[in-house]
Design a protein around this motif. Sequence first.
Motif, PDB file in Angstrom:
ATOM      1  N   LEU A  81       1.818  16.609  11.347  1.00  0.00           N
ATOM      2  CA  LEU A  81       1.681  15.708  10.212  1.00  0.00           C
ATOM      3  C   LEU A  81       0.214  15.389   9.965  1.00  0.00           C
ATOM      4  CD1 LEU A  81       4.612  13.411  11.282  1.00  0.00           C
ATOM      5  CD2 LEU A  81       4.544  14.755   9.164  1.00  0.00           C
TER       6      LEU A  81
ATOM      7  N   TYR B 129       4.866  13.963   1.653  1.00  0.00           N
ATOM      8  CA  TYR B 129       5.696  12.766   1.802  1.00  0.00           C
ATOM      9  C   TYR B 129       4.939  11.532   1.314  1.00  0.00           C
ATOM     10  CZ  TYR B 129       8.323  15.495   5.358  1.00  0.00           C
ATOM     11  OH  TYR B 129       9.063  16.438   6.043  1.00  0.00           O
TER      12      TYR B 129
ATOM     13  N   LEU C  39       0.880  -1.161   0.000  1.00  0.00           N
ATOM     14  CA  LEU C  39       0.000   0.000   0.000  1.00  0.00           C
ATOM     15  C   LEU C  39       0.920   1.215   0.000  1.00  0.00           C
ATOM     16  CD1 LEU C  39      -2.945   0.619   2.490  1.00  0.00           C
ATOM     17  CD2 LEU C  39      -1.085   2.280   2.265  1.00  0.00           C
TER      18      LEU C  39
ATOM     19  N   TRP D  42      10.160   6.507   4.420  1.00  0.00           N
ATOM     20  CA  TRP D  42       9.560   7.759   3.979  1.00  0.00           C
ATOM     21  C   TRP D  42      10.480   8.400   2.938  1.00  0.00           C
ATOM     22  CZ3 TRP D  42       5.572  10.805   6.841  1.00  0.00           C
ATOM     23  CH2 TRP D  42       4.892  10.022   7.770  1.00  0.00           C
ATOM     24  N   GLY D  43       9.871   9.050   1.961  1.00  0.00           N
ATOM     25  CA  GLY D  43      10.665   9.850   1.056  1.00  0.00           C
ATOM     26  C   GLY D  43      11.127  11.133   1.724  1.00  0.00           C
ATOM     27  N   GLN D  44      11.920  11.897   1.013  1.00  0.00           N
ATOM     28  CA  GLN D  44      12.475  13.130   1.559  1.00  0.00           C
ATOM     29  C   GLN D  44      11.468  14.281   1.505  1.00  0.00           C
ATOM     30  OE1 GLN D  44      12.892  12.289  -1.548  1.00  0.00           O
ATOM     31  NE2 GLN D  44      12.617  14.202  -2.700  1.00  0.00           N
TER      32      GLN D  44
ATOM     33  N   ARG E  81      10.446   6.573  11.990  1.00  0.00           N
ATOM     34  CA  ARG E  81       9.680   5.649  12.816  1.00  0.00           C
ATOM     35  C   ARG E  81      10.556   5.086  13.922  1.00  0.00           C
ATOM     36  NH1 ARG E  81       7.016  -0.010  10.764  1.00  0.00           N
ATOM     37  NH2 ARG E  81       9.194  -0.664  10.997  1.00  0.00           N
TER      38      ARG E  81
ATOM     39  N   ARG F  23       6.963  -3.763   8.299  1.00  0.00           N
ATOM     40  CA  ARG F  23       7.134  -2.977   7.082  1.00  0.00           C
ATOM     41  C   ARG F  23       5.983  -2.005   6.859  1.00  0.00           C
ATOM     42  NH1 ARG F  23       9.795  -7.223   2.755  1.00  0.00           N
ATOM     43  NH2 ARG F  23      11.266  -8.183   4.217  1.00  0.00           N
ATOM     44  N   ALA F  24       5.433  -1.490   7.948  1.00  0.00           N
ATOM     45  CA  ALA F  24       4.354  -0.514   7.863  1.00  0.00           C
ATOM     46  C   ALA F  24       4.897   0.879   8.173  1.00  0.00           C
ATOM     47  CB  ALA F  24       3.240  -0.860   8.834  1.00  0.00           C
ATOM     48  N   LEU F  25       4.876   1.759   7.176  1.00  0.00           N
ATOM     49  CA  LEU F  25       5.245   3.160   7.365  1.00  0.00           C
ATOM     50  C   LEU F  25       6.682   3.301   7.848  1.00  0.00           C
ATOM     51  CD1 LEU F  25       1.895   4.125   9.096  1.00  0.00           C
ATOM     52  CD2 LEU F  25       2.461   4.302   6.679  1.00  0.00           C
ATOM     53  N   ASP F  26       7.541   2.376   7.447  1.00  0.00           N
ATOM     54  CA  ASP F  26       8.928   2.383   7.891  1.00  0.00           C
ATOM     55  C   ASP F  26       9.837   3.218   7.013  1.00  0.00           C
ATOM     56  OD1 ASP F  26      10.176  -0.744   6.471  1.00  0.00           O
ATOM     57  OD2 ASP F  26       8.516   0.545   5.820  1.00  0.00           O
TER      58      ASP F  26
ATOM     59  N   TRP G  20      -2.318  12.820   7.447  1.00  0.00           N
ATOM     60  CA  TRP G  20      -2.497  11.800   6.415  1.00  0.00           C
ATOM     61  C   TRP G  20      -3.362  12.364   5.301  1.00  0.00           C
ATOM     62  CZ3 TRP G  20      -7.254   9.124   5.345  1.00  0.00           C
ATOM     63  CH2 TRP G  20      -7.128   8.115   4.385  1.00  0.00           C
TER      64      TRP G  20
ATOM     65  N   ASP H  76       3.440   0.896   3.067  1.00  0.00           N
ATOM     66  CA  ASP H  76       2.852   0.097   4.143  1.00  0.00           C
ATOM     67  C   ASP H  76       2.697  -1.326   3.639  1.00  0.00           C
ATOM     68  OD1 ASP H  76      -0.089   0.404   6.328  1.00  0.00           O
ATOM     69  OD2 ASP H  76       1.411  -1.165   6.116  1.00  0.00           O
TER      70      ASP H  76
ATOM     71  N   TRP I 226      -6.482   7.717   8.754  1.00  0.00           N
ATOM     72  CA  TRP I 226      -5.395   7.592   9.706  1.00  0.00           C
ATOM     73  C   TRP I 226      -5.201   8.941  10.389  1.00  0.00           C
ATOM     74  CZ3 TRP I 226      -1.238   4.835   6.178  1.00  0.00           C
ATOM     75  CH2 TRP I 226      -1.691   3.539   5.881  1.00  0.00           C
TER      76      TRP I 226
ATOM     77  N   PHE J 235       1.329  11.633   2.920  1.00  0.00           N
ATOM     78  CA  PHE J 235       1.130  12.485   4.079  1.00  0.00           C
ATOM     79  C   PHE J 235       1.580  13.894   3.703  1.00  0.00           C
ATOM     80  CE2 PHE J 235       0.355   9.351   7.450  1.00  0.00           C
ATOM     81  CZ  PHE J 235       0.812   8.187   6.869  1.00  0.00           C
TER      82      PHE J 235
ATOM     83  N   SER K 204       1.093   5.362   0.585  1.00  0.00           N
ATOM     84  CA  SER K 204       0.341   6.412   1.243  1.00  0.00           C
ATOM     85  C   SER K 204       1.047   7.757   1.101  1.00  0.00           C
ATOM     86  CB  SER K 204       0.167   6.076   2.730  1.00  0.00           C
ATOM     87  OG  SER K 204      -0.682   7.009   3.368  1.00  0.00           O
TER      88      SER K 204
ATOM     89  N   PHE L  93      -3.004  11.387  13.394  1.00  0.00           N
ATOM     90  CA  PHE L  93      -1.850  11.640  14.244  1.00  0.00           C
ATOM     91  C   PHE L  93      -2.285  12.311  15.540  1.00  0.00           C
ATOM     92  CE2 PHE L  93       1.914  10.834  11.674  1.00  0.00           C
ATOM     93  CZ  PHE L  93       1.444  10.909  10.374  1.00  0.00           C
TER      94      PHE L  93
ATOM     95  N   GLN M  93       2.701  17.995   5.546  1.00  0.00           N
ATOM     96  CA  GLN M  93       2.987  18.790   6.725  1.00  0.00           C
ATOM     97  C   GLN M  93       3.092  20.247   6.298  1.00  0.00           C
ATOM     98  OE1 GLN M  93       6.702  17.881   8.834  1.00  0.00           O
ATOM     99  NE2 GLN M  93       5.626  18.237  10.756  1.00  0.00           N
TER     100      GLN M  93
ATOM    101  N   VAL N 175      12.864  14.445   7.766  1.00  0.00           N
ATOM    102  CA  VAL N 175      11.788  13.494   7.516  1.00  0.00           C
ATOM    103  C   VAL N 175      11.411  12.781   8.813  1.00  0.00           C
ATOM    104  CG1 VAL N 175      11.157  11.430   6.205  1.00  0.00           C
ATOM    105  CG2 VAL N 175      12.634  13.167   5.160  1.00  0.00           C
TER     106      VAL N 175
END
Lengths: 125, 107
Positions: A45, A97, A33, A115-117, B46, A110-113, A47, A101, B96, A37, A35, B98, A39, B43
């Motif tokens: 942050l 971002y 998946l 992230w791009g820059q 986690r 391996r969920a939301l581990d 979603w 997931d 989702w 986000f 996703s 935060f 900011q 960034v």
Amino acid sequence: EIQLVESGGGLVQPGRSLRLSCTASGFAFGDYLMSWFRQAPGKGLEWVGFIRSKAFGGTTEYAASVKGRFSVSRDDSKSIAYLQVNSLKVEDTAVYYCTRDGSGSYGALRALDIWGQGTMVTVSS
Amino acid sequence: DIQMTQSPSAMSASVGDRVTITCRASQGISNYLAWFQQKPGKVPKRLIYAASSLQSGVPSRFSGSGSGTEFTLTISSLQPEDFATYYCLQHNTYPWTFGQGTKVEIK
């Protein structure tokens, strides 16, 4: 190396559109998946939305603040996820971002581990 | 929508202090809760997934606990590099959501 790289941000006038890209490498993109986000400057942050993997129907979900204006899609052959942002508003100004997931296929590890820059979208006249 | 109430919103602490940050969900989210650390201009990273599992490479002074509606992030002995903003995220049910974030500052 596992990596996500966003692109496509920039300065745009209110009401205009942009397409953001998230290019993935180093993992089985089609299993995840994807996703988005965002900011806003100085804010927390938020979603934005996601697209499920084809194995889970490839369907999408969105935050109420962007539903009907934003659209997430994917091209598994290119390992790219897209965020089409239409009818942009000043309040859409933010760093966007993408994340992966893999909890459906690989579990929470391996969920939301990854992230791009991020890519900055500035909406201003 | 599930509301995530995170507290405190900010805190001042000294190196070596034990720090506890709490997130309360407005309804049960099982253990679909992650904690992120974010430093200015960086960034989100986690730290904890599945409420209590430590991300590989993250120092063991970080720990998470809880299930259902009450969750806690604990830093057992605050280090200089830990001064940052921390967010909880529930990904059990869309949208989702935060927590509002906790800014940990140097005392």
